[in-house]
Design a protein around this motif. Structure first.
Motif, PDB file in Angstrom:
ATOM      1  N   PRO A 125       0.810  -1.227   0.000  1.00  0.00           N
ATOM      2  CA  PRO A 125       0.000   0.000   0.000  1.00  0.00           C
ATOM      3  C   PRO A 125       0.840   1.271   0.000  1.00  0.00           C
ATOM      4  O   PRO A 125       0.505   2.255  -0.679  1.00  0.00           O
ATOM      5  CB  PRO A 125      -0.822  -0.117   1.298  1.00  0.00           C
ATOM      6  N   PHE A 126       1.957   1.266   0.737  1.00  0.00           N
ATOM      7  CA  PHE A 126       2.835   2.435   0.800  1.00  0.00           C
ATOM      8  C   PHE A 126       3.495   2.693  -0.550  1.00  0.00           C
ATOM      9  O   PHE A 126       3.635   3.836  -0.987  1.00  0.00           O
ATOM     10  CB  PHE A 126       3.910   2.228   1.871  1.00  0.00           C
ATOM     11  N   GLU A 127       3.918   1.615  -1.212  1.00  0.00           N
ATOM     12  CA  GLU A 127       4.531   1.744  -2.530  1.00  0.00           C
ATOM     13  C   GLU A 127       3.517   2.284  -3.537  1.00  0.00           C
ATOM     14  O   GLU A 127       3.857   3.121  -4.378  1.00  0.00           O
ATOM     15  CB  GLU A 127       5.053   0.377  -3.000  1.00  0.00           C
ATOM     16  N   LEU A 128       2.299   1.817  -3.464  1.00  0.00           N
ATOM     17  CA  LEU A 128       1.244   2.282  -4.373  1.00  0.00           C
ATOM     18  C   LEU A 128       1.035   3.782  -4.230  1.00  0.00           C
ATOM     19  O   LEU A 128       0.989   4.516  -5.225  1.00  0.00           O
ATOM     20  CB  LEU A 128      -0.062   1.540  -4.084  1.00  0.00           C
ATOM     21  N   VAL A 129       0.918   4.255  -2.994  1.00  0.00           N
ATOM     22  CA  VAL A 129       0.710   5.688  -2.737  1.00  0.00           C
ATOM     23  C   VAL A 129       1.900   6.487  -3.246  1.00  0.00           C
ATOM     24  O   VAL A 129       1.749   7.542  -3.876  1.00  0.00           O
ATOM     25  CB  VAL A 129       0.476   5.941  -1.231  1.00  0.00           C
ATOM     26  N   LYS A 130       3.103   5.989  -3.001  1.00  0.00           N
ATOM     27  CA  LYS A 130       4.317   6.689  -3.438  1.00  0.00           C
ATOM     28  C   LYS A 130       4.360   6.836  -4.960  1.00  0.00           C
ATOM     29  O   LYS A 130       4.628   7.924  -5.482  1.00  0.00           O
ATOM     30  CB  LYS A 130       5.555   5.923  -2.951  1.00  0.00           C
ATOM     31  N   LEU A 159      -5.681  -0.987  -2.755  1.00  0.00           N
ATOM     32  CA  LEU A 159      -4.398  -0.562  -2.183  1.00  0.00           C
ATOM     33  C   LEU A 159      -3.329  -1.633  -2.355  1.00  0.00           C
ATOM     34  O   LEU A 159      -2.143  -1.368  -2.122  1.00  0.00           O
ATOM     35  CB  LEU A 159      -4.559  -0.225  -0.693  1.00  0.00           C
ATOM     36  N   TYR A 160      -3.749  -2.836  -2.734  1.00  0.00           N
ATOM     37  CA  TYR A 160      -2.800  -3.935  -2.920  1.00  0.00           C
ATOM     38  C   TYR A 160      -2.561  -4.249  -4.397  1.00  0.00           C
ATOM     39  O   TYR A 160      -2.077  -5.335  -4.732  1.00  0.00           O
ATOM     40  CB  TYR A 160      -3.267  -5.178  -2.160  1.00  0.00           C
ATOM     41  N   ALA A 161      -2.877  -3.298  -5.269  1.00  0.00           N
ATOM     42  CA  ALA A 161      -2.536  -3.458  -6.683  1.00  0.00           C
ATOM     43  C   ALA A 161      -1.025  -3.596  -6.817  1.00  0.00           C
ATOM     44  O   ALA A 161      -0.273  -2.849  -6.197  1.00  0.00           O
ATOM     45  CB  ALA A 161      -3.024  -2.250  -7.485  1.00  0.00           C
ATOM     46  N   GLY A 162      -0.584  -4.550  -7.589  1.00  0.00           N
ATOM     47  CA  GLY A 162       0.851  -4.767  -7.751  1.00  0.00           C
ATOM     48  C   GLY A 162       1.446  -5.670  -6.686  1.00  0.00           C
ATOM     49  O   GLY A 162       2.672  -5.791  -6.590  1.00  0.00           O
ATOM     50  N   MET A 163       0.598  -6.345  -5.898  1.00  0.00           N
ATOM     51  CA  MET A 163       1.095  -7.211  -4.823  1.00  0.00           C
ATOM     52  C   MET A 163       2.000  -8.306  -5.370  1.00  0.00           C
ATOM     53  O   MET A 163       3.078  -8.576  -4.843  1.00  0.00           O
ATOM     54  CB  MET A 163      -0.099  -7.828  -4.080  1.00  0.00           C
ATOM     55  N   VAL A 222       7.945  -3.388 -14.047  1.00  0.00           N
ATOM     56  CA  VAL A 222       6.588  -3.925 -14.120  1.00  0.00           C
ATOM     57  C   VAL A 222       5.738  -3.419 -12.957  1.00  0.00           C
ATOM     58  O   VAL A 222       4.589  -3.002 -13.137  1.00  0.00           O
ATOM     59  CB  VAL A 222       6.616  -5.474 -14.127  1.00  0.00           C
ATOM     60  N   LYS A 223       6.288  -3.447 -11.756  1.00  0.00           N
ATOM     61  CA  LYS A 223       5.549  -2.993 -10.572  1.00  0.00           C
ATOM     62  C   LYS A 223       5.129  -1.536 -10.719  1.00  0.00           C
ATOM     63  O   LYS A 223       3.990  -1.164 -10.414  1.00  0.00           O
ATOM     64  CB  LYS A 223       6.405  -3.155  -9.316  1.00  0.00           C
ATOM     65  N   SER A 224       6.042  -0.692 -11.209  1.00  0.00           N
ATOM     66  CA  SER A 224       5.724   0.721 -11.396  1.00  0.00           C
ATOM     67  C   SER A 224       4.608   0.899 -12.421  1.00  0.00           C
ATOM     68  O   SER A 224       3.712   1.730 -12.243  1.00  0.00           O
ATOM     69  CB  SER A 224       6.973   1.498 -11.841  1.00  0.00           C
ATOM     70  N   ARG A 225       4.652   0.118 -13.500  1.00  0.00           N
ATOM     71  CA  ARG A 225       3.623   0.219 -14.538  1.00  0.00           C
ATOM     72  C   ARG A 225       2.257  -0.208 -13.980  1.00  0.00           C
ATOM     73  O   ARG A 225       1.232   0.422 -14.258  1.00  0.00           O
ATOM     74  CB  ARG A 225       3.991  -0.657 -15.738  1.00  0.00           C
ATOM     75  N   ILE A 226       2.238  -1.298 -13.201  1.00  0.00           N
ATOM     76  CA  ILE A 226       0.972  -1.793 -12.645  1.00  0.00           C
ATOM     77  C   ILE A 226       0.399  -0.787 -11.658  1.00  0.00           C
ATOM     78  O   ILE A 226      -0.794  -0.448 -11.703  1.00  0.00           O
ATOM     79  CB  ILE A 226       1.181  -3.158 -11.952  1.00  0.00           C
ATOM     80  N   GLN A 227       1.240  -0.274 -10.756  1.00  0.00           N
ATOM     81  CA  GLN A 227       0.749   0.625  -9.718  1.00  0.00           C
ATOM     82  C   GLN A 227       0.498   2.034 -10.233  1.00  0.00           C
ATOM     83  O   GLN A 227      -0.308   2.771  -9.652  1.00  0.00           O
ATOM     84  CB  GLN A 227       1.740   0.662  -8.548  1.00  0.00           C
ATOM     85  N   GLY A 228       1.155   2.414 -11.311  1.00  0.00           N
ATOM     86  CA  GLY A 228       0.965   3.751 -11.860  1.00  0.00           C
ATOM     87  C   GLY A 228      -0.232   3.865 -12.782  1.00  0.00           C
ATOM     88  O   GLY A 228      -0.710   4.962 -13.076  1.00  0.00           O
ATOM     89  N   GLY A 229      -0.755   2.716 -13.231  1.00  0.00           N
ATOM     90  CA  GLY A 229      -1.874   2.738 -14.163  1.00  0.00           C
ATOM     91  C   GLY A 229      -3.208   2.928 -13.462  1.00  0.00           C
ATOM     92  O   GLY A 229      -3.330   2.797 -12.253  1.00  0.00           O
TER      93      GLY A 229
END
Length: 296
Positions: A125-130, A159-163, A222-229
């Motif tokens: 969740p913290f990474e997603l918000v960041k 909040l757990y997108a990209g888990m 990949v994680k950045s793309r998933i959480q940034g979309g």
């Protein structure tokens, strides 16, 4: 003898990991912002590291280099504490199961991977918000606004997108980091003084950070793309699962795209890994001196 000293209590490992994590992030955070910007760029990269810094400062101001700092600061204490506490727990567990008396290279890698997998559940969740705040197109007012809008749109599980991608990122980075630390420590000359020990810790941590970064950067992209979309109802996200997304990026943008943001990432996590290990070992040393025998 050092090998016979009593292991420090959990609170000591927790505190040392927390202090080390906060020290590392305050030192290297602007590099993380630049890294995220480069990874979210789905076209051909227009700027390198220096150009990205210059563009952000020119177009958005110096303060933008610290946007999204609050979530990682709030995260660093529990994240680093979990990392080192989990590494300690899994290390002891695998030693017991294997019957080995001392840590081996293979056990170090297995321990690191397990610690990374454990850590990943805390950080998502913290990474997603960041990531949402670091994006150039971000219109969020701040961390709380991100949380509110994500929950309103996708529910708490949003909040757990990209888990899954975060799981693999942390598993491989920690495996490379802790496994490499063990190997490098066996190669370096034996430290005869506290200063030499700190230097050995910095060197092994830096090399561990470099190797971990080389292994896990594609997973970070990949994680950045998933959480940034943003999710569109009824439309399957282009970047959804880690390994298929790796294939998609490779096919559409080439192998180099899997290492977007590598330079700022490695400039942060290589010396950052050194700083992390140095501060952890220094803080644990302070605890040992304060507690006295049999911890020394």
């Amino acid at each position: 003898m050092t090998s016979e000293r009593k292991p420090l209590p959990f609170i000591a490992n927790f505190t040392a990991g927390a202090i080390a994590g906060v020290s590392e992030i305050l030192t290297f955070y602007p590099l993380d912002v630049v890294k995220t910007r480069m990874q979210l760029d789905t076209g051909k990269s227009k700027h390198g590291l220096v150009g990205s810094f210059q563009t952000i400062i020119k177009e958005e101001g110096v303060g933008r280099l610290y946007r999204g700092l609050v979530p990682p600061l709030l995260l660093e204490a529990p994240k680093r504490a979990v990392k080192f506490a989990a590494n300690d727990f899994w290390g002891k567990t695998y030693l017991q199961f294997s019957g080995e008396k001392k840590m081996t290279q293979s056990l170090s890698i297995l321990t690191g991977c397990s610690a990374g997998a454990t850590e990943s559940f805390v950080v998502v969740p913290f990474e997603l918000v960041k990531i949402k705040l670091q994006d150039k197109t971000s219109t969020f007012a701040g961390p709380i606004d991100v949380v509110k809008q994500v929950i309103r749109k996708d529910g708490v599980l949003g909040l757990y997108a990209g888990m899954e991608a975060t799981f693999w990122r942390h598993l491989w980075w920690n495996g490379g980091y802790f496994g490499c630390i063990h190997q490098v420590r066996t190669i370096l000359p034996k430290a005869e003084t506290p200063q030499a020990q700190l230097l050995n810790n910095f060197i092994s941590g830096t090399i561990g950070g470099l190797v971990g970064t080389m292994i896990n950067t594609p997973l970070e992209v990949v994680k950045s793309r998933i959480q940034g979309g943003s999710k569109v109802p009824g439309v399957v996200p282009k970047y959804n699962w880690t390994y298929p997304a790796l294939v998609t990026i490779f096919r559409e943008e080439g192998a180099a795209a899997l290492y977007k943001g590598f330079v700022p990432k490695v400039l942060r996590l290589a010396p950052g890994g050194g700083v992390l290990l140095l501060v952890v070992e220094f803080t644990l040393g302070v605890f040992r001196q304060a507690l006295g025998p049999p911890y020394i």
